[in-house]
Design a protein around this motif. Structure first.
Motif, PDB file in Angstrom:
ATOM      1  N   ARG A   1      -5.973   8.624   3.032  1.00 25.23           N
ATOM      2  CA  ARG A   1      -4.883   7.692   3.372  1.00 25.23           C
ATOM      3  C   ARG A   1      -4.766   6.588   2.330  1.00 25.23           C
ATOM      4  NH1 ARG A   1      -6.210   5.634   9.035  1.00 25.23           N
ATOM      5  NH2 ARG A   1      -8.331   6.140   8.491  1.00 25.23           N
ATOM      6  N   ILE A   2      -3.625   5.941   2.345  1.00 21.91           N
ATOM      7  CA  ILE A   2      -3.388   4.798   1.455  1.00 21.91           C
ATOM      8  C   ILE A   2      -3.144   3.577   2.331  1.00 21.91           C
ATOM      9  CG2 ILE A   2      -1.824   3.807  -0.252  1.00 21.91           C
ATOM     10  CD1 ILE A   2      -1.308   6.589  -1.273  1.00 21.91           C
ATOM     11  N   GLY A   3      -3.920   2.538   2.096  1.00 20.50           N
ATOM     12  CA  GLY A   3      -3.731   1.288   2.829  1.00 20.50           C
ATOM     13  C   GLY A   3      -2.991   0.283   1.970  1.00 20.50           C
ATOM     14  N   LYS A   4      -2.214  -0.568   2.585  1.00 18.85           N
ATOM     15  CA  LYS A   4      -1.421  -1.533   1.832  1.00 18.85           C
ATOM     16  C   LYS A   4      -2.160  -2.857   1.705  1.00 18.85           C
ATOM     17  CE  LYS A   4       3.275  -0.324   1.796  1.00 18.85           C
ATOM     18  NZ  LYS A   4       4.547  -0.918   1.628  1.00 18.85           N
ATOM     19  N   LEU A   5      -2.190  -3.414   0.493  1.00 20.54           N
ATOM     20  CA  LEU A   5      -2.713  -4.760   0.260  1.00 20.54           C
ATOM     21  C   LEU A   5      -1.597  -5.786   0.387  1.00 20.54           C
ATOM     22  CD1 LEU A   5      -4.936  -4.128  -2.875  1.00 20.54           C
ATOM     23  CD2 LEU A   5      -5.690  -4.467  -0.529  1.00 20.54           C
ATOM     24  N   CYS A   6      -0.464  -5.448  -0.198  1.00 19.78           N
ATOM     25  CA  CYS A   6       0.694  -6.349  -0.147  1.00 19.78           C
ATOM     26  C   CYS A   6       1.963  -5.516  -0.288  1.00 19.78           C
ATOM     27  CB  CYS A   6       0.603  -7.408  -1.237  1.00 19.78           C
ATOM     28  SG  CYS A   6       0.431  -6.740  -2.886  1.00 19.78           S
TER      29      CYS A   6
ATOM     30  N   ASN B   1       9.087  -1.087  -6.166  1.00 18.66           N
ATOM     31  CA  ASN B   1       8.493  -0.191  -5.183  1.00 18.66           C
ATOM     32  C   ASN B   1       7.020   0.006  -5.511  1.00 18.66           C
ATOM     33  OD1 ASN B   1      10.927   0.371  -3.813  1.00 18.66           O
ATOM     34  ND2 ASN B   1      11.490   1.838  -5.397  1.00 18.66           N
ATOM     35  N   CYS B   2       6.269   0.380  -4.502  1.00 17.78           N
ATOM     36  CA  CYS B   2       4.854   0.660  -4.696  1.00 17.78           C
ATOM     37  C   CYS B   2       4.709   2.118  -5.124  1.00 17.78           C
ATOM     38  CB  CYS B   2       4.083   0.387  -3.409  1.00 17.78           C
ATOM     39  SG  CYS B   2       2.309   0.486  -3.624  1.00 17.78           S
ATOM     40  N   ASN B   3       4.207   2.344  -6.329  1.00 15.23           N
ATOM     41  CA  ASN B   3       4.004   3.687  -6.845  1.00 15.23           C
ATOM     42  C   ASN B   3       2.742   4.261  -6.223  1.00 15.23           C
ATOM     43  OD1 ASN B   3       3.237   5.925  -8.434  1.00 15.23           O
ATOM     44  ND2 ASN B   3       4.476   5.136 -10.137  1.00 15.23           N
ATOM     45  N   ALA B   4       2.846   5.418  -5.601  1.00 12.95           N
ATOM     46  CA  ALA B   4       1.718   6.024  -4.905  1.00 12.95           C
ATOM     47  C   ALA B   4       0.671   6.568  -5.869  1.00 12.95           C
ATOM     48  CB  ALA B   4       2.201   7.141  -3.986  1.00 12.95           C
ATOM     49  N   PHE B   5       1.052   6.895  -7.100  1.00 19.75           N
ATOM     50  CA  PHE B   5       0.100   7.428  -8.078  1.00 19.75           C
ATOM     51  C   PHE B   5      -0.656   6.302  -8.771  1.00 19.75           C
ATOM     52  CE2 PHE B   5      -0.945   8.987 -12.358  1.00 19.75           C
ATOM     53  CZ  PHE B   5      -1.784  10.030 -11.995  1.00 19.75           C
TER      54      PHE B   5
END
Length: 106
Positions: A85-90, A97-101
């Protein structure tokens, strides 16, 4: 001929000046109040709006959400991998946009 035309023109101008020169515009107290009132009316309207905003300020919903995620700038880390999973910091700001890679705001 030319001097008589100038003399006639000067005579007409002086006649208009004499006829209109004696008239003066007097301002009555009512007209003075009417001219003065828009500023005071504006001030009263502003005071009324401030009063209404003060009353309804507590009833308006706040812009903050419960458990809100802070905003990050472009190039900052916005997420962290937690296993699968990916958790968000901010949260990335507008236009990014937040790049998933890369896990950065781009």
């Amino acid at each position: 001929m030319e001097s008589s035309g100038m003399l006639l023109c000067l005579l007409c101008v002086s006649l208009v000046f004499v006829m209109c020169g004696g008239q003066s515009r007097e301002v009555s107290a009512e007209e003075y109040e009417a001219k003065k009132s828009p500023a005071s009316t504006e001030r009263e309207l502003v005071e009324a709006m401030e009063e209404l905003l003060g009353k309804f300020q507590s009833t308006l919903p706040s812009t903050e959400k419960r458990g809100s995620i802070p905003l990050c700038g472009v190039g900052d880390r916005c997420a962290v991998r937690l296993g699968p999973r990916i958790g968000k910091l901010c949260d990335c700001g507008r236009r990014s946009n937040c790049n998933a890679f890369l896990l950065k705001c781009i």
